[in-house]
Design a protein around this motif. Structure first.
Motif, mmCIF file in Angstrom:
data_model
loop_
_atom_site.group_PDB
_atom_site.id
_atom_site.type_symbol
_atom_site.label_atom_id
_atom_site.label_comp_id
_atom_site.label_asym_id
_atom_site.label_seq_id
_atom_site.Cartn_x
_atom_site.Cartn_y
_atom_site.Cartn_z
ATOM 1 N N ILE A 73 8.306 8.454 9.685
ATOM 2 C CA ILE A 73 7.047 8.006 9.079
ATOM 3 C C ILE A 73 6.008 9.122 9.125
ATOM 4 O O ILE A 73 5.283 9.366 8.144
ATOM 5 C CB ILE A 73 6.524 6.743 9.799
ATOM 6 N N LYS A 74 5.960 9.836 10.250
ATOM 7 C CA LYS A 74 5.017 10.946 10.379
ATOM 8 C C LYS A 74 5.319 12.026 9.343
ATOM 9 O O LYS A 74 4.396 12.573 8.705
ATOM 10 C CB LYS A 74 5.098 11.527 11.790
ATOM 11 N N GLU A 75 6.595 12.325 9.140
ATOM 12 C CA GLU A 75 6.978 13.330 8.147
ATOM 13 C C GLU A 75 6.586 12.893 6.732
ATOM 14 O O GLU A 75 6.132 13.712 5.932
ATOM 15 C CB GLU A 75 8.484 13.586 8.218
ATOM 16 N N ILE A 76 6.776 11.607 6.439
ATOM 17 C CA ILE A 76 6.413 11.096 5.115
ATOM 18 C C ILE A 76 4.914 11.196 4.892
ATOM 19 O O ILE A 76 4.455 11.604 3.811
ATOM 20 C CB ILE A 76 6.902 9.638 4.964
ATOM 21 N N VAL A 77 4.123 10.834 5.906
ATOM 22 C CA VAL A 77 2.659 10.909 5.788
ATOM 23 C C VAL A 77 2.223 12.348 5.525
ATOM 24 O O VAL A 77 1.401 12.618 4.634
ATOM 25 C CB VAL A 77 1.992 10.360 7.062
ATOM 26 N N LEU A 78 2.773 13.285 6.296
ATOM 27 C CA LEU A 78 2.424 14.697 6.096
ATOM 28 C C LEU A 78 2.864 15.189 4.719
ATOM 29 O O LEU A 78 2.133 15.935 4.053
ATOM 30 C CB LEU A 78 3.075 15.545 7.196
ATOM 31 N N GLU A 79 4.043 14.754 4.279
ATOM 32 C CA GLU A 79 4.548 15.156 2.964
ATOM 33 C C GLU A 79 3.613 14.694 1.854
ATOM 34 O O GLU A 79 3.310 15.451 0.926
ATOM 35 C CB GLU A 79 5.940 14.565 2.764
ATOM 36 N N VAL A 80 3.145 13.442 1.933
ATOM 37 C CA VAL A 80 2.237 12.909 0.916
ATOM 38 C C VAL A 80 0.895 13.640 0.959
ATOM 39 O O VAL A 80 0.332 13.984 -0.086
ATOM 40 C CB VAL A 80 2.038 11.393 1.116
ATOM 41 N N LEU A 81 0.381 13.895 2.165
ATOM 42 C CA LEU A 81 -0.898 14.590 2.289
ATOM 43 C C LEU A 81 -0.803 15.997 1.702
ATOM 44 O O LEU A 81 -1.717 16.447 0.994
ATOM 45 C CB LEU A 81 -1.325 14.654 3.757
ATOM 46 N N TYR A 82 0.296 16.693 1.981
ATOM 47 C CA TYR A 82 0.479 18.033 1.420
ATOM 48 C C TYR A 82 0.589 17.978 -0.111
ATOM 49 O O TYR A 82 0.167 18.909 -0.805
ATOM 50 C CB TYR A 82 1.735 18.680 1.996
ATOM 51 N N ALA A 83 1.164 16.890 -0.641
ATOM 52 C CA ALA A 83 1.320 16.749 -2.090
ATOM 53 C C ALA A 83 -0.010 16.449 -2.773
ATOM 54 O O ALA A 83 -0.272 16.904 -3.902
ATOM 55 C CB ALA A 83 2.326 15.646 -2.406
ATOM 56 N N VAL A 84 -0.862 15.674 -2.096
ATOM 57 C CA VAL A 84 -2.124 15.232 -2.701
ATOM 58 C C VAL A 84 -3.250 16.256 -2.512
ATOM 59 O O VAL A 84 -4.175 16.335 -3.323
ATOM 60 C CB VAL A 84 -2.524 13.860 -2.094
ATOM 61 N N MET A 85 -3.159 17.054 -1.461
ATOM 62 C CA MET A 85 -4.249 17.988 -1.145
ATOM 63 C C MET A 85 -4.572 18.979 -2.263
ATOM 64 O O MET A 85 -5.751 19.218 -2.551
ATOM 65 C CB MET A 85 -3.924 18.734 0.162
ATOM 66 N N PRO A 86 -3.588 19.595 -2.927
ATOM 67 C CA PRO A 86 -3.941 20.582 -3.968
ATOM 68 C C PRO A 86 -4.774 20.005 -5.111
ATOM 69 O O PRO A 86 -5.796 20.591 -5.491
ATOM 70 C CB PRO A 86 -2.565 21.054 -4.465
ATOM 71 N N ILE A 87 -4.362 18.854 -5.657
ATOM 72 C CA ILE A 87 -5.130 18.261 -6.756
ATOM 73 C C ILE A 87 -6.506 17.827 -6.265
ATOM 74 O O ILE A 87 -7.506 17.948 -6.981
ATOM 75 C CB ILE A 87 -4.366 17.060 -7.384
ATOM 76 N N THR A 88 -6.581 17.366 -5.018
ATOM 77 C CA THR A 88 -7.877 16.980 -4.447
ATOM 78 C C THR A 88 -8.800 18.190 -4.345
ATOM 79 O O THR A 88 -9.979 18.127 -4.709
ATOM 80 C CB THR A 88 -7.678 16.359 -3.051
ATOM 81 N N ALA A 89 -8.257 19.307 -3.870
ATOM 82 C CA ALA A 89 -9.054 20.518 -3.725
ATOM 83 C C ALA A 89 -9.555 21.013 -5.078
ATOM 84 O O ALA A 89 -10.722 21.405 -5.211
ATOM 85 C CB ALA A 89 -8.222 21.601 -3.033
ATOM 86 N N VAL A 148 -7.558 7.530 -2.261
ATOM 87 C CA VAL A 148 -7.128 6.816 -1.049
ATOM 88 C C VAL A 148 -6.024 5.809 -1.379
ATOM 89 O O VAL A 148 -5.017 5.703 -0.659
ATOM 90 C CB VAL A 148 -8.333 6.101 -0.394
ATOM 91 N N MET A 149 -6.191 5.093 -2.491
ATOM 92 C CA MET A 149 -5.197 4.085 -2.877
ATOM 93 C C MET A 149 -3.859 4.731 -3.242
ATOM 94 O O MET A 149 -2.793 4.249 -2.856
ATOM 95 C CB MET A 149 -5.733 3.251 -4.050
ATOM 96 N N VAL A 150 -3.921 5.849 -3.994
ATOM 97 C CA VAL A 150 -2.687 6.546 -4.374
ATOM 98 C C VAL A 150 -1.982 7.093 -3.141
ATOM 99 O O VAL A 150 -0.750 6.972 -3.002
ATOM 100 C CB VAL A 150 -3.009 7.692 -5.362
ATOM 101 N N THR A 151 -2.738 7.698 -2.229
ATOM 102 C CA THR A 151 -2.136 8.249 -1.010
ATOM 103 C C THR A 151 -1.470 7.155 -0.184
ATOM 104 O O THR A 151 -0.323 7.303 0.254
ATOM 105 C CB THR A 151 -3.208 8.959 -0.168
ATOM 106 N N THR A 152 -2.175 6.051 -0.005
ATOM 107 C CA THR A 152 -1.608 4.934 0.755
ATOM 108 C C THR A 152 -0.378 4.365 0.064
ATOM 109 O O THR A 152 0.643 4.092 0.694
ATOM 110 C CB THR A 152 -2.661 3.815 0.933
ATOM 111 N N GLY A 153 -0.485 4.226 -1.262
ATOM 112 C CA GLY A 153 0.646 3.680 -2.020
ATOM 113 C C GLY A 153 1.871 4.571 -1.953
ATOM 114 O O GLY A 153 2.999 4.087 -1.801
ATOM 115 N N LEU A 154 1.665 5.895 -2.055
ATOM 116 C CA LEU A 154 2.794 6.826 -1.983
ATOM 117 C C LEU A 154 3.455 6.786 -0.611
ATOM 118 O O LEU A 154 4.688 6.828 -0.497
ATOM 119 C CB LEU A 154 2.320 8.251 -2.289
ATOM 120 N N ILE A 155 2.655 6.703 0.429
ATOM 121 C CA ILE A 155 3.221 6.627 1.784
ATOM 122 C C ILE A 155 4.069 5.374 1.932
ATOM 123 O O ILE A 155 5.221 5.425 2.399
ATOM 124 C CB ILE A 155 2.089 6.648 2.836
ATOM 125 N N LEU A 156 3.528 4.227 1.514
ATOM 126 C CA LEU A 156 4.268 2.971 1.620
ATOM 127 C C LEU A 156 5.521 3.004 0.739
ATOM 128 O O LEU A 156 6.583 2.512 1.142
ATOM 129 C CB LEU A 156 3.370 1.797 1.236
#
Length: 230
Positions: free
Chosen positions: A4-20, A45-53
């Motif tokens: 789960i921790k790996e998935i959360v980090l993977e999603v955050l790394y995926a979302v960070m570039p477009i956010t920046a 926030v909704m997309v990040t949460t949805g992708l993690i789930l």
């Protein structure tokens, strides 16, 4: 818990570039209205949460179930059952694919209802289903995937000469959207499961290539739809 921790980090790394990029543009060039920018943050926030789930659901449910179904079907000893359920599963996972629904909605809007979203969704799903069934047959008969890819894309370029121009880009987009987060995990797991039983674990790579084949189906299906509409 580690997965789960790996998935959360993977999603955050995926979302960070477009956010920046959006943040840089917002505070340097574009200056979107505050209400619109806040909507972006809420959506982020909704997309990040949805992708993690979603990715947790893929790991917990879709991949194991797809592989188990693929491994169990050859045990029936009936090739037609493997092909039939490959067809059925290819259809239902494509209907559930979010990317397909987005494309269908956009085509429906642009065509002002001339090509309805349900018609396009089911057309794409039938194309995927047919080629997933064909992929199951390929695994059973041990047909080289090269032959099927050459024949499939040959048919695509041949049919393109008879298809109305406005349907050609839609058909290739339809091939792309079927490689989404719902279809790919299930179809790959299904193929690997079937191949691991019929060809042995050393040849489980025969289960790959299903996505390449499956993406040809919707292209041909939408082109055929265009021929009828034309």
């Amino acid at each position: 818990m580690h997965e789960i921790k790996e998935i959360v980090l993977e999603v955050l790394y995926a979302v960070m570039p477009i956010t920046a990029v959006v943040f840089i543009l917002q505070f340097s060039l574009i200056w979107l209205p505050t209400e619109v920018f806040l909507q972006f943050l809420v959506g982020l926030v909704m997309v990040t949460t949805g992708l993690i789930l979603f990715l947790i659901g893929v790991q917990v449910g879709l991949l194991p179930v797809g592989q188990m179904i693929g491994a169990a079907l050859p045990g029936t000893g009936k090739a037609w059952l493997v092909i039939f359920f490959g067809f059925v599963l290819g259809f239902v996972v494509t209907v559930a694919e979010p990317d397909v629904r987005v494309l269908a909605m956009q085509v429906d809007i642009v065509s002002e209802g001339a090509v309805g979203r349900h018609l396009l969704t089911y057309t794409v799903a039938l194309g995927v289903a047919f080629f997933v069934g064909l992929a199951m047959l390929r695994i059973i008969l041990n047909i080289p995937i090269t032959y099927l890819l050459i024949a499939g894309y040959g048919a695509v370029f041949l049919l393109a000469s008879f298809t109305p121009a406005q349907f050609i880009p839609i058909s290739f987009d339809a091939g792309g959207v079927t490689t989404g987060p719902m279809t790919v995990p299930f179809i790959l797991a299904l193929g690997v499961g079937v191949a691991s039983v019929l060809r042995g674990k050393s040849a489980s790579t025969d289960g790959f290539g299903l996505v390449a084949l499956a993406s040809i189906g919707p292209i041909l299906a939408v082109m055929v739809l265009g021929v009828f509409y034309g």
